[in-house]
Design a protein around this motif. Structure first.
Motif, PDB file in Angstrom:
ATOM      1  N   TYR A   1      -7.519  -5.446  -3.218  1.00 36.16           N
ATOM      2  CA  TYR A   1      -8.572  -4.682  -2.535  1.00 36.16           C
ATOM      3  C   TYR A   1      -7.951  -3.981  -1.336  1.00 36.16           C
ATOM      4  O   TYR A   1      -6.965  -4.478  -0.765  1.00 36.16           O
ATOM      5  N   ILE A   2      -8.545  -2.873  -0.930  1.00 36.37           N
ATOM      6  CA  ILE A   2      -8.145  -2.189   0.302  1.00 36.37           C
ATOM      7  C   ILE A   2      -9.369  -2.081   1.199  1.00 36.37           C
ATOM      8  O   ILE A   2     -10.429  -1.655   0.740  1.00 36.37           O
TER       9      ILE A   2
ATOM     10  N   ILE B 196       0.861  -1.186   0.000  1.00 34.08           N
ATOM     11  CA  ILE B 196       0.000   0.000   0.000  1.00 34.08           C
ATOM     12  C   ILE B 196       0.898   1.238   0.000  1.00 34.08           C
ATOM     13  O   ILE B 196       1.837   1.311   0.796  1.00 34.08           O
TER      14      ILE B 196
ATOM     15  N   LEU C 151     -13.633   2.976  -2.538  1.00 34.61           N
ATOM     16  CA  LEU C 151     -12.635   2.143  -3.188  1.00 34.61           C
ATOM     17  C   LEU C 151     -12.887   2.135  -4.699  1.00 34.61           C
ATOM     18  O   LEU C 151     -13.998   1.843  -5.137  1.00 34.61           O
TER      19      LEU C 151
ATOM     20  N   ALA D 234      -5.918  -1.160  -6.710  1.00 38.97           N
ATOM     21  CA  ALA D 234      -7.032  -0.628  -5.925  1.00 38.97           C
ATOM     22  C   ALA D 234      -6.608   0.733  -5.407  1.00 38.97           C
ATOM     23  O   ALA D 234      -5.453   0.938  -5.026  1.00 38.97           O
TER      24      ALA D 234
ATOM     25  N   ARG E 171     -11.386   0.606  -8.344  1.00 39.08           N
ATOM     26  CA  ARG E 171     -10.484  -0.416  -8.860  1.00 39.08           C
ATOM     27  C   ARG E 171     -10.458  -0.377 -10.378  1.00 39.08           C
ATOM     28  O   ARG E 171     -11.462  -0.077 -11.023  1.00 39.08           O
TER      29      ARG E 171
ATOM     30  N   PRO F 127     -10.599  -0.560   4.980  1.00 41.84           N
ATOM     31  CA  PRO F 127     -10.277   0.147   6.234  1.00 41.84           C
ATOM     32  C   PRO F 127     -10.789  -0.647   7.439  1.00 41.84           C
ATOM     33  O   PRO F 127     -11.896  -1.189   7.382  1.00 41.84           O
TER      34      PRO F 127
ATOM     35  N   ARG G  78      -5.544   0.302   7.224  1.00 50.31           N
ATOM     36  CA  ARG G  78      -6.103  -0.263   5.995  1.00 50.31           C
ATOM     37  C   ARG G  78      -5.334  -1.522   5.622  1.00 50.31           C
ATOM     38  O   ARG G  78      -4.109  -1.526   5.656  1.00 50.31           O
ATOM     39  N   VAL G  79      -6.090  -2.558   5.274  1.00 57.22           N
ATOM     40  CA  VAL G  79      -5.475  -3.821   4.865  1.00 57.22           C
ATOM     41  C   VAL G  79      -5.611  -3.964   3.359  1.00 57.22           C
ATOM     42  O   VAL G  79      -6.693  -3.704   2.821  1.00 57.22           O
ATOM     43  N   ALA G  80      -4.547  -4.390   2.693  1.00 53.59           N
ATOM     44  CA  ALA G  80      -4.643  -4.747   1.275  1.00 53.59           C
ATOM     45  C   ALA G  80      -4.511  -6.250   1.151  1.00 53.59           C
ATOM     46  O   ALA G  80      -3.611  -6.857   1.735  1.00 53.59           O
TER      47      ALA G  80
END
Lengths: 148, 148
Positions: free
Chosen positions: B33-34, A34, A83, A66, A85, B36, B23-25
């Motif tokens: 995808y991201i 990220i 989001l 993303a 994409r 929160p 935030r995780v990807a």
């Protein structure tokens, strides 16, 4: 705790167009990364600047990425996120670069040369907010000024 | 424009431990995808809660993920970000769940049942700030209270 509410595509795109900073996720051979970035929106694409040898320049080109923007109020446990994409591509066409520069170029905060313009033409935009009865747009502390 | 400065591993981990939202990807078959999330840190792992059928529950389990925290001041063009990467695994051991619940459980802001605890044991933590001569930790408006 507040109920998560889906934003419409129109609301989500509108928040995306008003933002100034977001985060890109790219897939690399050793997992996702990220990267926070300044961005702008030109037509229906997120535009950002980077260097060809950065993680973003190496893995975020000719690939699906993303892009996320959010505003998360840690005091009130309130917030929204959007989001987008789509495929990221380098902008190399001089006319398109000229059009980006003259309309709404991304403004990096960090010093350093960033000759690579990436354009993420989104094919999917989704968003959520926490709690009913408020307008995320009205509560954005900073908004990009959109010239009409 | 401000110079980007690398944070030490120690500074980066310290910011990660104090944060509340990140935030995780995750990588999916149709791109990254991201998401929160609210999180907490237990030992040397980010812990978060989700549902087994969410994007995070389906693609962020037994997989390498990226977790990002940041603070980006859009007024001053000032900020920092930290990226932790590692394998995410479901916490199923009752003793470990008990330990998470009793020490520092993640506190989701959104309503809804989230029975899946994911644990990201980071193997890599990096961070950056913009501009010299300031301490990101001292300027964090919200910090997790760390019990000693």
């Amino acid at each position: 705790m507040l109920e998560p509410i889906e934003l419409s595509r129109e609301e989500s795109e509108s928040l995306l167009r008003l933002g100034v900073v977001g985060r890109v996720a790219v897939t690399t051979p050793d997992g996702p990364y990220i990267v926070p970035v300044n961005y702008s929106v030109v037509d229906d694409a997120v535009v950002l600047r980077t260097t060809p040898y950065s993680v973003l320049g190496r893995h975020g080109r000719d690939a699906v990425v993303a892009f996320e923007v959010d505003q998360l109020d840690q005091d009130q446990h309130h917030g929204w996120s959007v989001l987008a994409r789509g495929r990221a591509e380098a902008v190399t066409d001089p006319e398109e670069l000229e059009r980006i520069e003259s309309s709404c170029p991304p403004q990096p905060w960090a010093s350093g040369n960033r000759p690579l313009f990436l354009r993420i033409a989104w094919t999917e935009v989704t968003g959520r907010k926490l709690g009913r009865g408020w307008d995320p747009k009205a509560e954005m502390p900073y908004q990009r000024r959109l010239d009409t």
